[in-house]
Design a protein around this motif. Structure first.
Motif, PDB file in Angstrom:
ATOM      1  N   GLY A 177      32.147  51.212  18.200  1.00  0.00           N
ATOM      2  CA  GLY A 177      33.195  50.207  18.306  1.00  0.00           C
ATOM      3  C   GLY A 177      32.775  49.094  19.247  1.00  0.00           C
ATOM      4  N   GLU A 178      33.770  48.403  19.795  1.00  0.00           N
ATOM      5  CA  GLU A 178      33.509  47.263  20.682  1.00  0.00           C
ATOM      6  C   GLU A 178      33.798  47.644  22.125  1.00  0.00           C
ATOM      7  OE1 GLU A 178      35.599  43.727  19.542  1.00  0.00           O
ATOM      8  OE2 GLU A 178      34.638  43.646  17.583  1.00  0.00           O
ATOM      9  N   PHE A 179      32.913  47.221  23.006  1.00  0.00           N
ATOM     10  CA  PHE A 179      33.118  47.395  24.440  1.00  0.00           C
ATOM     11  C   PHE A 179      33.659  46.081  24.991  1.00  0.00           C
ATOM     12  CE2 PHE A 179      31.531  48.263  28.867  1.00  0.00           C
ATOM     13  CZ  PHE A 179      32.250  49.429  29.050  1.00  0.00           C
ATOM     14  N   VAL A 180      34.093  46.088  26.214  1.00  0.00           N
ATOM     15  CA  VAL A 180      34.651  44.905  26.855  1.00  0.00           C
ATOM     16  C   VAL A 180      33.526  43.910  27.194  1.00  0.00           C
ATOM     17  CG1 VAL A 180      34.553  45.961  29.157  1.00  0.00           C
ATOM     18  CG2 VAL A 180      36.176  44.139  28.706  1.00  0.00           C
ATOM     19  N   ARG A 181      33.803  42.625  27.049  1.00  0.00           N
ATOM     20  CA  ARG A 181      32.856  41.582  27.463  1.00  0.00           C
ATOM     21  C   ARG A 181      32.853  41.544  28.986  1.00  0.00           C
ATOM     22  NH1 ARG A 181      32.615  35.868  28.513  1.00  0.00           N
ATOM     23  NH2 ARG A 181      30.798  34.933  27.516  1.00  0.00           N
ATOM     24  N   HIS A 182      31.649  41.535  29.565  1.00  0.00           N
ATOM     25  CA  HIS A 182      31.541  41.608  31.021  1.00  0.00           C
ATOM     26  C   HIS A 182      30.181  41.081  31.475  1.00  0.00           C
ATOM     27  CE1 HIS A 182      29.514  45.238  29.643  1.00  0.00           C
ATOM     28  NE2 HIS A 182      28.892  45.284  30.808  1.00  0.00           N
ATOM     29  N   GLN A 183      30.005  41.059  32.782  1.00  0.00           N
ATOM     30  CA  GLN A 183      28.710  40.741  33.371  1.00  0.00           C
ATOM     31  C   GLN A 183      28.500  41.611  34.607  1.00  0.00           C
ATOM     32  OE1 GLN A 183      28.307  36.891  35.264  1.00  0.00           O
ATOM     33  NE2 GLN A 183      30.471  36.860  35.821  1.00  0.00           N
ATOM     34  N   HIS A 184      27.252  41.740  34.993  1.00  0.00           N
ATOM     35  CA  HIS A 184      26.901  42.409  36.243  1.00  0.00           C
ATOM     36  C   HIS A 184      26.262  41.326  37.116  1.00  0.00           C
ATOM     37  CE1 HIS A 184      27.703  46.369  34.519  1.00  0.00           C
ATOM     38  NE2 HIS A 184      27.146  45.896  33.420  1.00  0.00           N
ATOM     39  N   VAL A 185      26.984  40.886  38.119  1.00  0.00           N
ATOM     40  CA  VAL A 185      26.572  39.748  38.941  1.00  0.00           C
ATOM     41  C   VAL A 185      25.285  40.041  39.711  1.00  0.00           C
ATOM     42  CG1 VAL A 185      27.267  38.224  40.826  1.00  0.00           C
ATOM     43  CG2 VAL A 185      28.949  38.939  39.128  1.00  0.00           C
ATOM     44  N   ASP A 186      25.123  41.272  40.194  1.00  0.00           N
ATOM     45  CA  ASP A 186      24.006  41.593  41.081  1.00  0.00           C
ATOM     46  C   ASP A 186      22.889  42.414  40.453  1.00  0.00           C
ATOM     47  OD1 ASP A 186      25.240  40.272  43.244  1.00  0.00           O
ATOM     48  OD2 ASP A 186      26.491  42.038  43.629  1.00  0.00           O
ATOM     49  N   SER A 187      22.967  42.704  39.161  1.00  0.00           N
ATOM     50  CA  SER A 187      21.971  43.603  38.584  1.00  0.00           C
ATOM     51  C   SER A 187      21.736  43.317  37.106  1.00  0.00           C
ATOM     52  CB  SER A 187      22.447  45.049  38.745  1.00  0.00           C
ATOM     53  OG  SER A 187      21.535  45.934  38.154  1.00  0.00           O
ATOM     54  N   ASP A 188      20.478  43.462  36.687  1.00  0.00           N
ATOM     55  CA  ASP A 188      20.151  43.450  35.268  1.00  0.00           C
ATOM     56  C   ASP A 188      20.705  44.740  34.653  1.00  0.00           C
ATOM     57  OD1 ASP A 188      18.610  41.178  35.831  1.00  0.00           O
ATOM     58  OD2 ASP A 188      16.754  42.331  35.998  1.00  0.00           O
ATOM     59  N   GLU A 189      20.776  44.777  33.308  1.00  0.00           N
ATOM     60  CA  GLU A 189      21.222  46.002  32.636  1.00  0.00           C
ATOM     61  C   GLU A 189      20.234  46.350  31.527  1.00  0.00           C
ATOM     62  OE1 GLU A 189      25.309  48.137  31.127  1.00  0.00           O
ATOM     63  OE2 GLU A 189      25.256  45.960  31.184  1.00  0.00           O
ATOM     64  N   PHE A 190      19.690  47.567  31.590  1.00  0.00           N
ATOM     65  CA  PHE A 190      18.658  48.062  30.684  1.00  0.00           C
ATOM     66  C   PHE A 190      19.290  48.932  29.605  1.00  0.00           C
ATOM     67  CE2 PHE A 190      15.884  51.509  29.414  1.00  0.00           C
ATOM     68  CZ  PHE A 190      14.618  50.956  29.290  1.00  0.00           C
ATOM     69  N   PHE A 191      19.039  48.594  28.338  1.00  0.00           N
ATOM     70  CA  PHE A 191      19.527  49.374  27.194  1.00  0.00           C
ATOM     71  C   PHE A 191      18.328  49.850  26.377  1.00  0.00           C
ATOM     72  CE2 PHE A 191      22.967  46.401  28.026  1.00  0.00           C
ATOM     73  CZ  PHE A 191      24.131  47.122  27.774  1.00  0.00           C
ATOM     74  N   LEU A 192      18.282  51.142  26.037  1.00  0.00           N
ATOM     75  CA  LEU A 192      17.291  51.693  25.118  1.00  0.00           C
ATOM     76  C   LEU A 192      18.052  52.494  24.072  1.00  0.00           C
ATOM     77  CD1 LEU A 192      14.398  52.525  24.192  1.00  0.00           C
ATOM     78  CD2 LEU A 192      14.584  54.434  25.798  1.00  0.00           C
ATOM     79  N   VAL A 193      17.908  52.115  22.801  1.00  0.00           N
ATOM     80  CA  VAL A 193      18.602  52.819  21.723  1.00  0.00           C
ATOM     81  C   VAL A 193      17.797  54.057  21.338  1.00  0.00           C
ATOM     82  CG1 VAL A 193      19.379  52.705  19.326  1.00  0.00           C
ATOM     83  CG2 VAL A 193      19.748  50.759  20.849  1.00  0.00           C
ATOM     84  N   ILE A 194      18.447  55.201  21.399  1.00  0.00           N
ATOM     85  CA  ILE A 194      17.840  56.465  20.981  1.00  0.00           C
ATOM     86  C   ILE A 194      18.108  56.681  19.495  1.00  0.00           C
ATOM     87  CG2 ILE A 194      17.864  58.971  21.295  1.00  0.00           C
ATOM     88  CD1 ILE A 194      18.685  58.359  24.255  1.00  0.00           C
TER      89      ILE A 194
END
Length: 118
Positions: A37-54
């Motif tokens: 489904g859909e997650f909330v639109r957001h940002q992380h001001v102080d950190s990058d965000e790493f995604f790896l699809v399994i």
């Protein structure tokens, strides 16, 4: 500490958008999560965000264009970038982020989940 079987740990996760910590590297958590489904639109001001699809497929909606990830693909959302993860099918991800990172970033709200060990 013994080895960690990712498939086994994913089998224990029953809720979507609720990350679980499987290891810690210095001040960073290695987290597993199931999404759909859909997650909330957001940002992380102080950190990058790493995604790896399994498994599955994830689209990360961003102002500069969408990024679609399939199994084995990874993407790093730069800090301060608004993004919205979306998945039409059940998708499993590995996340790598600072231990204090909250999944909804600056948005907060009912989808906020604290990553707990699994």
């Amino acid at each position: 500490m013994g080895s960690i079987n990712i498939a086994e740990k994913l089998g224990l996760i029953t809720e979507y958008w609720s990350p679980r910590t499987v290891a810690t590297v210095n001040d960073y958590d290695v987290r597993l999560v199931k999404v759909q489904g859909e997650f909330v639109r957001h940002q992380h001001v102080d950190s990058d965000e790493f995604f790896l699809v399994i498994d599955g497929e994830l689209t990360i909606r961003m102002d500069d264009g969408d990024v679609t990830l399939r199994p084995g693909d990874l993407y790093v959302v730069p800090r301060g970038t608004h993004h919205q993860p979306v998945s039409a099918v059940e998708t499993t991800l590995l996340l790598f982020e600072p231990s204090e990172t909250v999944n909804t970033g600056d948005a907060g709200g009912p989808m906020t989940a604290t990553s707990t060990p699994i």
